[in-house]
Write a protein that holds these residues in place. Structure first.
Motif, PDB file in Angstrom:
ATOM      1  N   LEU A  61      -5.366  16.419   9.052  1.00 25.00           N
ATOM      2  CA  LEU A  61      -5.733  15.208   8.331  1.00 25.00           C
ATOM      3  C   LEU A  61      -7.231  14.924   8.467  1.00 25.00           C
ATOM      4  O   LEU A  61      -7.844  15.227   9.498  1.00 25.00           O
ATOM      5  CB  LEU A  61      -4.947  14.008   8.857  1.00 25.00           C
ATOM      6  CG  LEU A  61      -3.417  14.070   8.702  1.00 25.00           C
ATOM      7  CD1 LEU A  61      -2.779  12.860   9.389  1.00 25.00           C
ATOM      8  CD2 LEU A  61      -3.008  14.131   7.240  1.00 25.00           C
ATOM      9  N   MET A  81      -4.305   4.310   4.429  1.00 22.67           N
ATOM     10  CA  MET A  81      -3.704   5.629   4.631  1.00 22.67           C
ATOM     11  C   MET A  81      -2.911   6.030   3.400  1.00 22.67           C
ATOM     12  O   MET A  81      -2.395   5.182   2.659  1.00 22.67           O
ATOM     13  CB  MET A  81      -2.811   5.635   5.867  1.00 22.67           C
ATOM     14  CG  MET A  81      -1.698   4.617   5.854  1.00 22.67           C
ATOM     15  SD  MET A  81      -0.921   4.430   7.468  1.00 22.67           S
ATOM     16  CE  MET A  81      -0.902   2.641   7.633  1.00 22.67           C
ATOM     17  N   THR A  82      -2.810   7.332   3.203  1.00 24.24           N
ATOM     18  CA  THR A  82      -2.022   7.853   2.093  1.00 24.24           C
ATOM     19  C   THR A  82      -0.535   7.721   2.400  1.00 24.24           C
ATOM     20  O   THR A  82      -0.129   7.479   3.547  1.00 24.24           O
ATOM     21  CB  THR A  82      -2.347   9.329   1.855  1.00 24.24           C
ATOM     22  OG1 THR A  82      -1.967  10.079   3.024  1.00 24.24           O
ATOM     23  CG2 THR A  82      -3.828   9.536   1.553  1.00 24.24           C
ATOM     24  N   GLU A 125       1.507  10.129   2.530  1.00 23.01           N
ATOM     25  CA  GLU A 125       1.838  11.234   3.444  1.00 23.01           C
ATOM     26  C   GLU A 125       1.634  10.833   4.905  1.00 23.01           C
ATOM     27  O   GLU A 125       2.373  11.264   5.794  1.00 23.01           O
ATOM     28  CB  GLU A 125       0.979  12.452   3.120  1.00 23.01           C
ATOM     29  CG  GLU A 125       1.241  13.654   4.017  1.00 23.01           C
ATOM     30  CD  GLU A 125       0.263  14.791   3.787  1.00 23.01           C
ATOM     31  OE1 GLU A 125       0.487  15.871   4.347  1.00 23.01           O
ATOM     32  OE2 GLU A 125      -0.739  14.592   3.073  1.00 23.01           O
ATOM     33  N   VAL A 126       0.640  10.011   5.146  1.00 22.45           N
ATOM     34  CA  VAL A 126       0.408   9.527   6.508  1.00 22.45           C
ATOM     35  C   VAL A 126       1.377   8.394   6.842  1.00 22.45           C
ATOM     36  O   VAL A 126       1.975   8.353   7.926  1.00 22.45           O
ATOM     37  CB  VAL A 126      -1.044   9.038   6.674  1.00 22.45           C
ATOM     38  CG1 VAL A 126      -1.262   8.406   8.047  1.00 22.45           C
ATOM     39  CG2 VAL A 126      -2.014  10.199   6.468  1.00 22.45           C
ATOM     40  N   ASP A 167      -7.535  11.313   4.080  1.00 21.39           N
ATOM     41  CA  ASP A 167      -6.144  10.889   4.248  1.00 21.39           C
ATOM     42  C   ASP A 167      -6.079   9.480   4.821  1.00 21.39           C
ATOM     43  O   ASP A 167      -5.105   8.759   4.613  1.00 21.39           O
ATOM     44  CB  ASP A 167      -5.412  11.865   5.179  1.00 21.39           C
ATOM     45  CG  ASP A 167      -5.424  13.277   4.634  1.00 21.39           C
ATOM     46  OD1 ASP A 167      -4.701  13.542   3.666  1.00 21.39           O
ATOM     47  OD2 ASP A 167      -6.179  14.124   5.174  1.00 21.39           O
TER      48      ASP A 167
END
Length: 455
Positions: free
Chosen positions: A254, A301-302, A304-305, A281
């Protein structure tokens, strides 16, 4: 300096323990006490006027007397002076600001988490990375790579990510699991005959080698400022970010972009990530988010995070982390108004235009015998100060920078010496005439200091 008994200066010495200060020296020399501000200027308690060439601490975007921010804070104080966001609670300013920040993000982001300072934000990010890795069933994937001379705060975790000796010495830092790779300062770290692009390649290769040596499955993230601030205003060499991101992508690591200084217009774009085509990210934000009228910070944060962190809170039953003042309604209201001002007055464009003037003016000083390098982007710049030819042994590291910084102050300019680097980071509202005022003070100070140490 007024050190008579019961003066403000004497009482400060008696009762106030200062940040980033030599405490024993402070007992002898006392403070410079600021009394009021007006636009890009501040005035001390004896009426002396200074142009604030550092925006306080890289942070006052809209100047030191913006009534709209005062009014925004007052209105919110009158309506809801405090509330928290624990246990499903919320309030309008936090919701509005979270939505606003997501809409401004340079890449698609999912959620915003609010904290009170850049240090707290980065400290929290490290905890969230550990939490996330546990959620993913990768308990070994916990290490973070930062950079030598990077700056990410002063809590135990964020100071560990910081790559400056003064933040580590005698604090028993850094903690385990925080690593530091090459500082991307081409002027200082580049080898003879090495181009900027070749130096950027070497930086990326150093990062790759560190990841391989540690084991890619043990590295959670890489954290970096788009442009280094407290480490000396280090502008990345050409192709640095392109090559660095390629390395991170190869190993599924990341990228945390620390936008605490660069964010909200400083580099001539809304975010430093836009200036350098960085695809983070996670993004850390503070300082100019409220023009430092209120202590406030956040990170985005994305999905995915966020998703594994949310899953882990579901498994455990709670996300066991938060701050009493996180998402403070007054801070959020001030941030919203501050961002409106930045957009309405097109201060990002002003930063680009006035920044070009600042950078051109600083570059003219490279011919001065005391200046080794001028560097910067937008409204963040620096002069690297060097000893006169043949006299390097006379000056300990940082001595020239501190002495010249004192000379600036005599000429009505506030800068900050980072070792032997003199930094400049004026408010985004600065005019062309005020840029000239800064450059004129620098010119007088360099000549005055040269005469002082001549012989």
């Amino acid at each position: 300096m007024d050190l008579r008994p019961n003066s403000d200066e004497a009482r400060d010495i008696a009762y106030h323990f200062h940040s980033y200060t030599n405490a024993r020296v402070h007992e002898q020399v006392g403070p410079l006490i600021m009394d009021r501000g007006d636009g890009v200027h501040v005035f001390d308690n004896h009426g002396n006027k200074y142009i604030e060439g550092m925006s306080g601490l890289w942070s006052v975007a809209v100047g030191f007397n913006e009534q709209r921010l005062i009014d925004a804070a007052t209105r919110q104080m009158q309506k809801l002076p405090y509330y928290h966001n624990f246990a499903h609670r919320s309030h309008g300013p936090a919701i509005d600001l979270a939505e606003k920040l997501i809409s401004m993000a340079p890449v698609p982001m999912s959620k915003v988490f609010f904290t009170n300072s850049g240090s707290e934000a980065n400290d929290t990010i490290l905890k969230m990375l550990w939490y996330r890795s546990n959620s993913l069933g990768k308990p070994e994937k916990k290490k973070v790579i930062s950079r030598i001379r990077g700056y990410h705060g002063v809590t135990i975790a964020s100071a560990s990510m910081t790559g400056l000796p003064c933040n580590h010495k005698s604090f028993d830092l850094p903690i385990d699991g925080v690593l530091h790779t090459t500082c991307p300062h081409y002027w200082r770290e580049g080898r003879d005959g090495e181009s900027e692009e070749q130096f950027a390649t070497r930086c990326a290769e150093d990062l790759d080698a560190m990841i391989q040596a540690e084991g890619p499955d043990t590295i959670a993230a890489f954290i970096a400022e788009p442009v280094m601030g407290a480490g000396g205003v280090v502008v990345p060499p050409k192709t640095y970010w392109e090559k660095t991101q390629a390395v991170l992508g190869k190993y599924d690591i990341l990228l945390i972009a620390d936008e605490v200084i660069c964010g909200f217009g400083r580099t001539g774009k809304m975010f430093g990530c836009e200036t350098y085509n960085i695809k983070p990210d996670i993004m850390t934000m503070s300082k100019q988010i409220t023009s430092s009228y209120f202590p406030f910070s956040a990170f985005m944060m994305t999905e995915e995070v966020y998703a594994p962190i949310a899953d882990e809170s579901g498994r455990i039953g709670v996300l066991g982390h938060g701050y009493t003042g996180g998402a403070h309604p007054v801070g959020a209201a001030v941030a919203l108004e501050n961002l409106k001002i930045i957009e309405e007055r097109d201060l990002v464009a002003n930063a680009a235009e006035r920044g070009a003037e600042l950078q051109a003016g600083l570059r003219k000083f490279v011919d001065h015998p005391l200046v080794g390098e001028a560097r910067g982007v937008g409204l963040i710049g620096a002069l690297e100060i060097v000893a006169p030819e043949g006299r390097a042994d006379e000056f300990a590291p940082g001595k020239l920078g501190a002495a010249l910084n004192a000379q600036f102050l005599k000429n009505g300019l506030i800068s900050r010496n980072l070792g032997d680097t003199l930094a400049f980071c004026p408010p985004l509202i600065i005019t062309a005439e005020q840029i000239s005022e800064i450059l004129s003070a620098v010119d007088r100070s360099l000549d005055g200091f040269s005469a002082e140490i001549a012989g």
